[in-house]
Design a protein around this motif. Structure first.
Motif, PDB file in Angstrom:
ATOM      1  N   TRP A   1       0.815  -1.201   0.000  1.00  0.00           N
ATOM      2  CA  TRP A   1       0.000   0.000   0.000  1.00  0.00           C
ATOM      3  C   TRP A   1       0.859   1.265   0.000  1.00  0.00           C
ATOM      4  O   TRP A   1       0.497   2.287  -0.572  1.00  0.00           O
ATOM      5  N   ARG A   2       2.003   1.209   0.638  1.00  0.00           N
ATOM      6  CA  ARG A   2       2.922   2.350   0.625  1.00  0.00           C
ATOM      7  C   ARG A   2       3.312   2.719  -0.794  1.00  0.00           C
ATOM      8  O   ARG A   2       3.582   3.872  -1.105  1.00  0.00           O
ATOM      9  N   ALA A   3       3.370   1.703  -1.650  1.00  0.00           N
ATOM     10  CA  ALA A   3       3.705   1.971  -3.046  1.00  0.00           C
ATOM     11  C   ALA A   3       2.452   2.206  -3.870  1.00  0.00           C
ATOM     12  O   ALA A   3       2.512   2.258  -5.100  1.00  0.00           O
ATOM     13  N   GLY A   4       1.302   2.339  -3.204  1.00  0.00           N
ATOM     14  CA  GLY A   4       0.064   2.636  -3.910  1.00  0.00           C
ATOM     15  C   GLY A   4      -0.652   1.414  -4.450  1.00  0.00           C
ATOM     16  O   GLY A   4      -1.568   1.540  -5.249  1.00  0.00           O
ATOM     17  N   LEU A   5      -0.244   0.216  -4.033  1.00  0.00           N
ATOM     18  CA  LEU A   5      -0.848  -0.997  -4.571  1.00  0.00           C
ATOM     19  C   LEU A   5      -1.772  -1.646  -3.545  1.00  0.00           C
ATOM     20  O   LEU A   5      -1.386  -1.846  -2.394  1.00  0.00           O
ATOM     21  N   VAL A   6      -2.983  -1.964  -3.967  1.00  0.00           N
ATOM     22  CA  VAL A   6      -3.927  -2.658  -3.091  1.00  0.00           C
ATOM     23  C   VAL A   6      -4.394  -3.929  -3.794  1.00  0.00           C
ATOM     24  O   VAL A   6      -5.151  -3.864  -4.750  1.00  0.00           O
ATOM     25  N   PRO A   7      -3.906  -5.095  -3.370  1.00  0.00           N
ATOM     26  CA  PRO A   7      -4.342  -6.327  -4.009  1.00  0.00           C
ATOM     27  C   PRO A   7      -5.653  -6.833  -3.408  1.00  0.00           C
ATOM     28  O   PRO A   7      -5.826  -6.782  -2.199  1.00  0.00           O
ATOM     29  N   PHE A   8      -6.567  -7.298  -4.264  1.00  0.00           N
ATOM     30  CA  PHE A   8      -7.788  -7.905  -3.762  1.00  0.00           C
ATOM     31  C   PHE A   8      -7.664  -9.414  -3.753  1.00  0.00           C
ATOM     32  O   PHE A   8      -8.653 -10.120  -3.733  1.00  0.00           O
ATOM     33  N   GLY A   9      -6.420  -9.895  -3.807  1.00  0.00           N
ATOM     34  CA  GLY A   9      -6.252 -11.342  -3.846  1.00  0.00           C
ATOM     35  C   GLY A   9      -5.112 -11.826  -2.981  1.00  0.00           C
ATOM     36  O   GLY A   9      -4.510 -12.862  -3.258  1.00  0.00           O
TER      37      GLY A   9
END
Lengths: 320, 263, 298
Positions: free
Chosen positions: A48-56
């Motif tokens: 998330w710090r790098a702007g990524l939110v995985p839904f898996g």
């Protein structure tokens, strides 16, 4: 190495461990699960710090859990340390392989592809008889280097085991956050092209984050499998991933500690809502999530920083 | 003098649009080259091709004798060609100091990702480098200011300072003074050029203001319709009738900066 | 041959269902850039609403044909109210936030609505099979087809044609196209984006509820139906391209036929195949089959 944060962490870790002896078993088991899941959240914070939110992210969680279950069932492995390392390793390898694809994706497309991947595992597990199908299967209580506790003693042993794993992970990730690769998370989120033009591959940096996050999720899943004593395909379902993202938002990406606080608060809110408002526990969670996003966009962790900022400035953000 | 950067037969097309064609030139080490031309003349496309953001459709680019055509931008940066941007590309949620630390840490890296995960981004040698650089570019007063709240001129300087952190041998500045008020332009260019001269960097800068070009460039390239129509000393290039007609406009003797058409 | 035909008909019926669920989702994404997890709730509310309508209607012994219509109308009315409440009451406060954050807001709404369903309809299951029985079957050779499935395909096809017509040839449709293409310019040209958003969201919610109502006769309406549907709808729109109506149609057909083929040929990969197709498309066409990437300028 012995910074103030680490010192506070060590004190809290010991306090948590000792308090365990005075708590009823059901509460110890709740804390154990909360801290095991906190490792998954810690991985999500890295992303998330790098702007990524995985839904898996449940894909890696489930991989870790099933590795433990299958090793115990098919190979008769019962040592908690071996199971833990195997769970983390398998999930890390899965993350490394899926990372070649995922590292190229951003935003909603990243979320969707990771969702698809976790649902593939779900689809396989649900329809495969030898893997337990929809019911999954049980996991025998683990041994700890020959020590084979039962009943309440097993609960405490697992609690301490999880605490130690958490402490080590927190230390390692703390170092990572301060490292070049870890600190480049915000630049990646802010301006990826600039990072590339500074001479480093964003894709590979993200790939590394995916492997670390995946390994943490696998370790969390392995610990959860040992604690719950059961695995099933729902561990890979999208709602499981959604739950982890939920806790991440609740916690905020501010620090390593946020993962543990967030996970703890989540488990407490959930158990409380389940006990007091049995028909409305999802609603309670939904409302908490909404309020967090609307009024605490940086999560629970930001409460601490806000409080600290109000105090007179003693020292600027110095380093060196 | 041998060329540090040499391009030959460079061409870039987007579908049927020709953004650059038939560009061939050599740039000797430590020269300061100004690039002029109306918007859409191919200046940024030229910069983008050299720095690997765009792959040329035809032609080749050599840097210190090595073919760098079509390499990814990060590899080109690592080899020693850096760039700044028309719109300053910084990290808005970090302070000036942390922006510089990121740039310096990447530049000082050995390219191995394991070591990037272990070395601290605030290691003493990195912080020391950063402190020297922000003094050199005169942005030390803004050390702890978030980049998102910086004045435009300081943000431009930060952008350039970040590009220089990697100790490049060639630096491409894409409109270093765009978005800066006329009064501040010369001051900014003085800071930048003296910092670059101190480090013996070969500079290629895109600029609309002819007075700045005349003052700072050793050599001027005039772009029109995707190609170079004039190449020589500032006096030679700016003196050509075709350049005056197509790019600079007839000298109207307006206050400086107004003579260049912006449309 | 028979299998191939069965795959085709089953696939079409399944695709019709998928399209109905996905079209509202993709419309909302296209216009508002919101990937709406609560779309699963619209579907569930539509199904529960339809079941309620069936209960009210058929108990009174009114003419069979009207029951189906009543189910649909009630479901869509529920969709309208729900959409209006959500857009005005929640979503407008998070416009402009990160796309992913907005997804989480809709996830929170989804969690809340799951319990609202329990509150209104209780934990028991419902059925609304009457229209299915009323429609009957048709026999083609050895194959028995449900007329209701044929109706489903017809309605989906009608919906697709209607959407195409509405976007191309009506004033509101053109406005939407403009907003989809460039929100800021649209606003600059005086299009009231706020109203467009509200109306779009309500239409999307009604489509979701319609999907639920249409499926109600075919399924057991029980807790958690929205959970399953939303991730299927995600797969469809990811395959077709998020925000694209024709993408949703093609995505529904691809996923529908693939699943039907799996069911008939290799039942154990039924679920796997859907998400494998989704992943495969995302790998080769990250933005789906019908949308393309927009390069960033520097």
């Amino acid at each position: 190495m012995l910074s103030r944060a680490n010192l506070i962490g060590a004190v809290l870790f010991l306090a948590a461990g000792i308090i365990g002896f005075f708590l009823p078993p059901w509460l110890v088991s709740l804390l154990t699960i909360a801290f095991a899941n906190a490792l998954v959240v810690l991985g999500l914070i890295i992303l998330w710090r790098a702007g990524l939110v995985p839904f898996g992210q449940a894909l890696y969680y489930c991989s870790g859990a099933y590795t433990v279950a299958l090793l115990a069932r098919w190979a008769g492995v019962s040592d908690a340390f071996v199971l833990l390392i195997a769970g983390g390793l398998v999930a890390g390898i899965v993350a490394f392989l899926t990372g070649f694809l995922l590292a190229r994706y951003r935003e909603i497309f990243f979320a969707m592809l990771s969702l698809a991947m976790s649902m593939i595992l779900y689809g396989v597990l649900v329809k495969t008889e030898t893997l337990g199908s929809t019911d999954g299967f049980g996991v025998d209580p683990p041994h700890f280097l020959g020590y084979a506790p039962h009943g309440d003693a097993l609960g405490f042993a697992l609690y301490w085991f999880v605490l130690v794993v958490c402490a080590i992970s927190a230390l390692v990730i703390g170092v990572y956050f301060k490292s070049v690769a870890g600190a480049l998370a915000v630049p990646i989120r802010d301006n990826e092209i600039r990072v590339e033009f500074l001479g480093i591959s964003v894709t590979r940096l993200i790939h590394m984050k995916l492997v670390i996050a995946g390994t943490l999720a696998g370790v969390g899943g392995a610990l959860a499998a040992m604690t719950i004593g059961h695995v099933d395909p729902n561990m890979s379902y999208w709602t499981t991933s959604g739950g982890f993202v939920f806790v991440t938002i609740l916690a905020g990406a501010g620090s390593v500690a946020a993962a543990f606080v967030g996970s703890l608060v989540f488990e407490i809110v959930r158990s409380f809502a389940f006990a007091v408002l049995p028909g409305f526990w999802q609603m309670t969670l939904g409302i908490v999530l909404l309020l967090t996003i609307l009024f605490l966009p940086e999560g629970l962790g930001s409460l601490a920083t806000r409080f600290r900022r109000r105090k007179p400035d003693t020292k600027p953000v110095a380093t060196s | 003098m041998s060329a540090i950067l040499s391009v030959s037969g460079l061409e870039k097309t987007f579908g049927s649009v020709v953004a650059a064609r038939d560009i061939s030139l050599d740039i000797p080490a430590q020269q300061t080259v100004g690039v002029i031309g109306a918007n859409g003349a191919g200046k940024t496309t030229f910069v983008n091709m050299i720095t690997g953001h765009l792959t040329p459709t035809k032609g080749s680019i050599h840097f210190e004798g090595k073919d760098i055509t079509g390499l990814p931008s990060r590899d080109i940066t690592q080899m020693g060609i850096s760039r700044s941007f028309q719109v300053a590309q910084v990290f808005p949620s970090l302070s000036v100091f942390d922006n510089m630390c990121a740039a310096t840490a990447i530049a000082r890296g050995d390219g191995r990702f394991i070591s990037a995960a272990l070395r601290s981004v605030h290691a003493p040698e990195i912080a020391a480098d950063v402190n020297v650089a922000i003094e050199l570019f005169q942005i030390a007063a803004y050390r702890d200011t978030l980049a998102s709240t910086l004045p435009q001129g300081i943000r431009k300087l930060l952008d350039i300072a970040m590009a220089v952190a990697g100790a490049p041998r060639v630096l491409l500045l894409d409109e270093p003074t765009s978005g800066i008020s006329i009064e501040e332009k010369f001051q900014l260019m003085d800071v930048v050029m003296s910092a670059l001269k101190a480090r013996n960097i070969t500079v290629l800068f895109v600029e609309h203001d002819m007075e700045i070009v005349e003052r700072f460039a050793d050599r001027v390239l005039a772009f029109y319709d995707g190609t170079v129509i004039a190449d020589g000393t500032p006096g030679e290039t700016l003196g050509q009738a075709r350049v005056q007609e197509l790019i600079t406009g007839a000298k109207l003797k307006l206050p400086h900066g107004e003579a260049s058409p912006h449309a | 041959m028979l299998t191939a035909f069965a795959i085709l008909t089953d696939g079409l019926a399944y695709a019709a269902y998928l399209f109905m669920v996905a079209v509202g989702l993709t419309l909302i994404f296209g216009v508002m850039k919101i990937l709406n997890v609560a779309h699963g709730s619209f579907y569930a509310f539509g199904a529960y609403g339809a079941a309620m309508a069936a209960g009210i209607y058929y108990d009174r012994g009114l003419p069979e044909a009207g029951g189906f219509l009543f189910m649909i109308l009630l479901a869509m009315a529920i969709g309208l109210v729900l959409g209006l409440i959500l857009e005005r009451g929640v979503l407008r406060f998070v416009y402009g936030r990160d796309e992913v954050i907005v997804v989480l807001v809709t996830y929170a709404v989804f969690l809340i609505l799951e319990d609202v369903i329990v509150f209104i309809w209780g934990p028991q299951s419902y059925a609304a099979y009457q229209p299915m029985v009323w429609a009957g079957n048709v026999e083609i050779g050895e194959l028995v087809l449900s007329n209701y499935d044929i109706l489903l395909v017809a309605i989906s096809a009608g919906l697709a044609l209607f959407a195409y017509w509405a976007l191309k040839f009506t004033r509101y449709g053109r406005l939407l196209t403009v907003v989809i293409f460039d929100r800021e310019t649209a606003a600059a040209f005086g299009i009231n984006v706020t109203v467009v958003y509200t109306v779009t969201f309500i239409i999307g919610a009604m489509l979701g509820a319609l999907g639920g109502a249409m499926m109600a006769p075919k399924i057991s309406i029980t807790l958690g139906i929205g959970v399953e549907v939303i991730v299927l709808a995600f797969a469809v729109v990811a395959v077709g391209g998020m925000g694209s109506i024709e993408g949703a149609l093609v995505g529904a057909l691809i996923v529908g036929i693939c699943r039907a083929a799996a069911v008939h040929l290799m039942p154990q990969i039924e679920l796997f195949v859907i998400y494998a197709v989704m992943a495969l498309v995302l790998v080769f066409r990250p933005y789906g089959l019908f949308t393309r990437a927009q390069p960033r300028k520097i």
